[in-house]
Motif scaffolding. Structure first.
Motif, short mmCIF file in Angstrom:
data_model
loop_
_atom_site.label_atom_id
_atom_site.label_comp_id
_atom_site.label_asym_id
_atom_site.label_seq_id
_atom_site.Cartn_x
_atom_site.Cartn_y
_atom_site.Cartn_z
N GLY A 186 -58.65 21.60 82.68
CA GLY A 186 -57.62 22.60 82.56
C GLY A 186 -57.19 23.23 84.05
O GLY A 186 -55.98 23.28 84.46
N ARG A 219 -52.92 23.70 77.92
CA ARG A 219 -53.25 23.10 76.92
C ARG A 219 -54.90 22.85 76.77
O ARG A 219 -55.58 23.59 75.89
N GLU A 229 -48.58 28.86 82.17
CA GLU A 229 -47.46 28.48 81.10
C GLU A 229 -46.25 29.34 81.27
O GLU A 229 -45.03 28.52 81.18
N THR A 267 -48.32 22.41 81.60
CA THR A 267 -48.52 22.31 80.16
C THR A 267 -50.01 21.98 79.90
O THR A 267 -50.53 22.20 79.11
N GLY A 268 -50.21 20.79 80.68
CA GLY A 268 -51.47 20.10 80.33
C GLY A 268 -52.59 21.12 80.72
O GLY A 268 -53.87 21.26 80.04
N ALA A 280 -54.19 30.28 81.27
CA ALA A 280 -53.35 29.42 80.52
C ALA A 280 -51.96 30.27 80.37
O ALA A 280 -50.90 29.69 80.36
N ARG A 335 -56.86 26.35 76.87
CA ARG A 335 -57.16 27.16 75.52
C ARG A 335 -57.80 26.25 74.69
O ARG A 335 -58.77 26.88 73.85
N ARG A 336 -57.85 24.94 74.83
CA ARG A 336 -58.90 24.21 73.93
C ARG A 336 -60.18 24.50 74.46
O ARG A 336 -61.01 24.66 73.52
#
Length: 177
Positions: free
Chosen positions: A102, A116, A156, A112-113, A152, A119-120
């Motif tokens: 990330g 994501r 974002e 975006t990636g 994140a 957060r994952r």
């Protein structure tokens, strides 16, 4: 559409880069964020794959790489720990690897990636911490989770696609101490 001999049209006869075990490997040099460079360019040495380290060594090596602005390489250290470590810790190491990827995406300008995966990874580390505790192998899990979620949100909403400076935004795996 295939060729007249039945092979797909995109197949070439050029030899693929392979490692000593015969696995396909792209021999192109890479930059500090893992992006391929042109053949012949000066790249960053790759992390050796399949290294088995003690967990504390994995954390120290990953932190060193993160501090140097090489989160892609830190992800490879976490991936080795994930693949070679005890089954009950695999989700922790996998989550840490996702956090490093990330940060890699955020440093490449992929908001975006990056968001994501941050957060994952934070979710995976948090889930593991519920059963494994707040600190393992010296890692400040709540601090790492908070770092990932904060970054994140920043990439974002506040960066507008601008890359973050990986070394300056690297997590402190063992906290501030």
């Amino acid at each position: 559409m295939g060729s007249t001999d039945g092979t797909p049209a995109h197949t070439t006869s050029a030899a693929r880069d392979r490692d000593s075990e015969g696995r396909a490997r792209n021999a192109r040099p890479r930059d500090g964020l893992g992006r391929p460079l042109p053949y012949g360019a000066q790249g960053v040495p790759r992390q050796p794959e399949g290294v088995v380290r003690r967990p504390e060594e994995s954390v120290a090596e990953a932190q060193r790489l993160l501090d140097e602005g090489k989160p892609f390489h830190a992800h490879e250290v976490f991936e080795d720990a994930w693949k070679s470590g005890p089954e009950e810790e695999r989700e922790l190491w996998r989550g840490l690897a996702q956090l490093a990827v990330g940060l890699t995406h955020a440093a490449r300008g992929n908001a975006t990636g990056g968001a994501r995966l941050l957060r994952r990874g934070a979710g995976a580390v948090e889930e593991w911490a519920r059963g494994g505790g707040e600190r393992v192998h010296g890692i400040d899990l709540p601090g790492v989770i908070a770092w990932a979620r904060d970054l994140a949100a920043e990439v974002e909403h506040g960066q507008g696609g601008k890359p973050v400076a990986a070394a300056q935004r690297a997590p402190r795996l063992r906290g501030t101490s």
